[in-house]
Design a protein around this motif. Structure first.
Motif, PDB file in Angstrom:
ATOM      1  N   TYR A  90       0.844  -1.198   0.000  1.00  0.00           N
ATOM      2  CA  TYR A  90       0.000   0.000   0.000  1.00  0.00           C
ATOM      3  C   TYR A  90       0.881   1.251   0.000  1.00  0.00           C
ATOM      4  O   TYR A  90       1.916   1.289   0.664  1.00  0.00           O
ATOM      5  CB  TYR A  90      -0.900  -0.017   1.235  1.00  0.00           C
ATOM      6  CG  TYR A  90      -1.823   1.171   1.353  1.00  0.00           C
ATOM      7  CD1 TYR A  90      -2.910   1.310   0.502  1.00  0.00           C
ATOM      8  CD2 TYR A  90      -1.608   2.150   2.310  1.00  0.00           C
ATOM      9  CE1 TYR A  90      -3.757   2.393   0.607  1.00  0.00           C
ATOM     10  CE2 TYR A  90      -2.459   3.239   2.434  1.00  0.00           C
ATOM     11  CZ  TYR A  90      -3.530   3.350   1.569  1.00  0.00           C
ATOM     12  OH  TYR A  90      -4.366   4.432   1.677  1.00  0.00           O
ATOM     13  N   TRP A 122       0.821   5.734   0.123  1.00  0.00           N
ATOM     14  CA  TRP A 122       0.038   6.935   0.400  1.00  0.00           C
ATOM     15  C   TRP A 122       0.965   8.115   0.575  1.00  0.00           C
ATOM     16  O   TRP A 122       2.165   7.957   0.735  1.00  0.00           O
ATOM     17  CB  TRP A 122      -0.866   6.752   1.616  1.00  0.00           C
ATOM     18  CG  TRP A 122      -0.157   6.706   2.938  1.00  0.00           C
ATOM     19  CD1 TRP A 122      -0.036   7.717   3.831  1.00  0.00           C
ATOM     20  CD2 TRP A 122       0.518   5.588   3.537  1.00  0.00           C
ATOM     21  NE1 TRP A 122       0.667   7.321   4.941  1.00  0.00           N
ATOM     22  CE2 TRP A 122       1.022   6.007   4.789  1.00  0.00           C
ATOM     23  CE3 TRP A 122       0.759   4.275   3.131  1.00  0.00           C
ATOM     24  CZ2 TRP A 122       1.742   5.163   5.622  1.00  0.00           C
ATOM     25  CZ3 TRP A 122       1.475   3.439   3.964  1.00  0.00           C
ATOM     26  CH2 TRP A 122       1.956   3.890   5.194  1.00  0.00           C
ATOM     27  N   GLU A 123       0.381   9.296   0.522  1.00  0.00           N
ATOM     28  CA  GLU A 123       1.136  10.528   0.733  1.00  0.00           C
ATOM     29  C   GLU A 123       0.431  11.353   1.795  1.00  0.00           C
ATOM     30  O   GLU A 123      -0.784  11.288   1.928  1.00  0.00           O
ATOM     31  CB  GLU A 123       1.259  11.314  -0.573  1.00  0.00           C
ATOM     32  CG  GLU A 123       2.030  10.505  -1.602  1.00  0.00           C
ATOM     33  CD  GLU A 123       2.623  11.335  -2.711  1.00  0.00           C
ATOM     34  OE1 GLU A 123       2.736  12.554  -2.561  1.00  0.00           O
ATOM     35  OE2 GLU A 123       2.996  10.736  -3.724  1.00  0.00           O
ATOM     36  N   GLN A 124       1.212  12.103   2.559  1.00  0.00           N
ATOM     37  CA  GLN A 124       0.643  12.921   3.628  1.00  0.00           C
ATOM     38  C   GLN A 124       1.480  14.177   3.788  1.00  0.00           C
ATOM     39  O   GLN A 124       2.698  14.148   3.714  1.00  0.00           O
ATOM     40  CB  GLN A 124       0.627  12.141   4.954  1.00  0.00           C
ATOM     41  CG  GLN A 124       0.030  12.886   6.110  1.00  0.00           C
ATOM     42  CD  GLN A 124      -1.457  13.129   5.958  1.00  0.00           C
ATOM     43  OE1 GLN A 124      -2.218  12.201   5.758  1.00  0.00           O
ATOM     44  NE2 GLN A 124      -1.862  14.375   6.046  1.00  0.00           N
ATOM     45  N   HIS A 135      -1.379   2.392   6.739  1.00  0.00           N
ATOM     46  CA  HIS A 135      -2.804   2.659   6.904  1.00  0.00           C
ATOM     47  C   HIS A 135      -3.662   1.475   6.489  1.00  0.00           C
ATOM     48  O   HIS A 135      -4.837   1.429   6.816  1.00  0.00           O
ATOM     49  CB  HIS A 135      -3.215   3.871   6.080  1.00  0.00           C
ATOM     50  CG  HIS A 135      -2.597   5.144   6.556  1.00  0.00           C
ATOM     51  ND1 HIS A 135      -2.910   6.355   6.024  1.00  0.00           N
ATOM     52  CD2 HIS A 135      -1.683   5.420   7.514  1.00  0.00           C
ATOM     53  CE1 HIS A 135      -2.232   7.316   6.617  1.00  0.00           C
ATOM     54  NE2 HIS A 135      -1.464   6.757   7.523  1.00  0.00           N
ATOM     55  N   SER A 136      -3.075   0.516   5.777  1.00  0.00           N
ATOM     56  CA  SER A 136      -3.835  -0.627   5.281  1.00  0.00           C
ATOM     57  C   SER A 136      -3.700  -1.862   6.180  1.00  0.00           C
ATOM     58  O   SER A 136      -4.692  -2.460   6.554  1.00  0.00           O
ATOM     59  CB  SER A 136      -3.377  -0.969   3.865  1.00  0.00           C
ATOM     60  OG  SER A 136      -4.064  -2.079   3.365  1.00  0.00           O
ATOM     61  N   ASP A 174       2.158   8.982  -6.143  1.00  0.00           N
ATOM     62  CA  ASP A 174       1.267   9.443  -7.203  1.00  0.00           C
ATOM     63  C   ASP A 174       1.838   9.140  -8.578  1.00  0.00           C
ATOM     64  O   ASP A 174       1.115   8.723  -9.484  1.00  0.00           O
ATOM     65  CB  ASP A 174       0.997  10.944  -7.067  1.00  0.00           C
ATOM     66  CG  ASP A 174       0.100  11.258  -5.874  1.00  0.00           C
ATOM     67  OD1 ASP A 174      -0.615  10.350  -5.410  1.00  0.00           O
ATOM     68  OD2 ASP A 174       0.130  12.415  -5.417  1.00  0.00           O
TER      69      ASP A 174
END
Length: 128
Positions: free
Chosen positions: A31, A33-35, A70-71, A86
């Motif tokens: 997984y 993600w960006e934050q 997060h997953s 992305d």
């Protein structure tokens, strides 16, 4: 990416706010993600400095100490520069053109040179 904000968006007691963004990739489940974080710099009553990480308006633990997926809630997480997740997603969704399998043959036209003869069971065909 680091941006230093002016005095406009400071929480009570903050001396400066720095905005940083990170991309994360879980090595356990894949997984990504960006934050983006607002990193608030504070000074306590004894004069010691400390920082608070704020994401989406909530104070959160530093993502650099022990990031959590997060997953899958795993902790084998790689931290990357912003934009990497992305760009990987964009590349995965681009149309891919895969050539057909097998040999490539050029079409023969009567106006062009005659094709070379194929090999025979007795051996290679003689060249013209």
């Amino acid at each position: 990416m680091t941006e230093i904000s002016g005095q406009g968006g400071l929480r009570a007691g903050a001396t400066a706010v720095v905005t940083e963004a990170y991309a994360f990739a879980c090595m356990r489940c894949g997984y990504g993600w960006e934050q983006s974080y607002e990193i608030e710099h504070h000074v306590d009553g004894d004069g010691r400095t400390f920082v608070l990480y704020v994401a989406d308006g909530r104070i959160v633990p530093s993502p650099l100490n022990r990031p959590t997926c997060h997953s899958c809630d795993g902790h084998l997480v790689r931290i990357l520069r912003p934009g990497r997740v992305d760009s990987a997603r964009d590349a995965a969704h681009r149309e891919r053109r895969v050539p057909a399998a097998g040999p490539v043959e050029a079409p023969w036209t009567p106006a062009g040179p005659a094709p070379l003869p194929l090999d025979t069971p007795e051996g290679p065909a003689p060249l013209p």
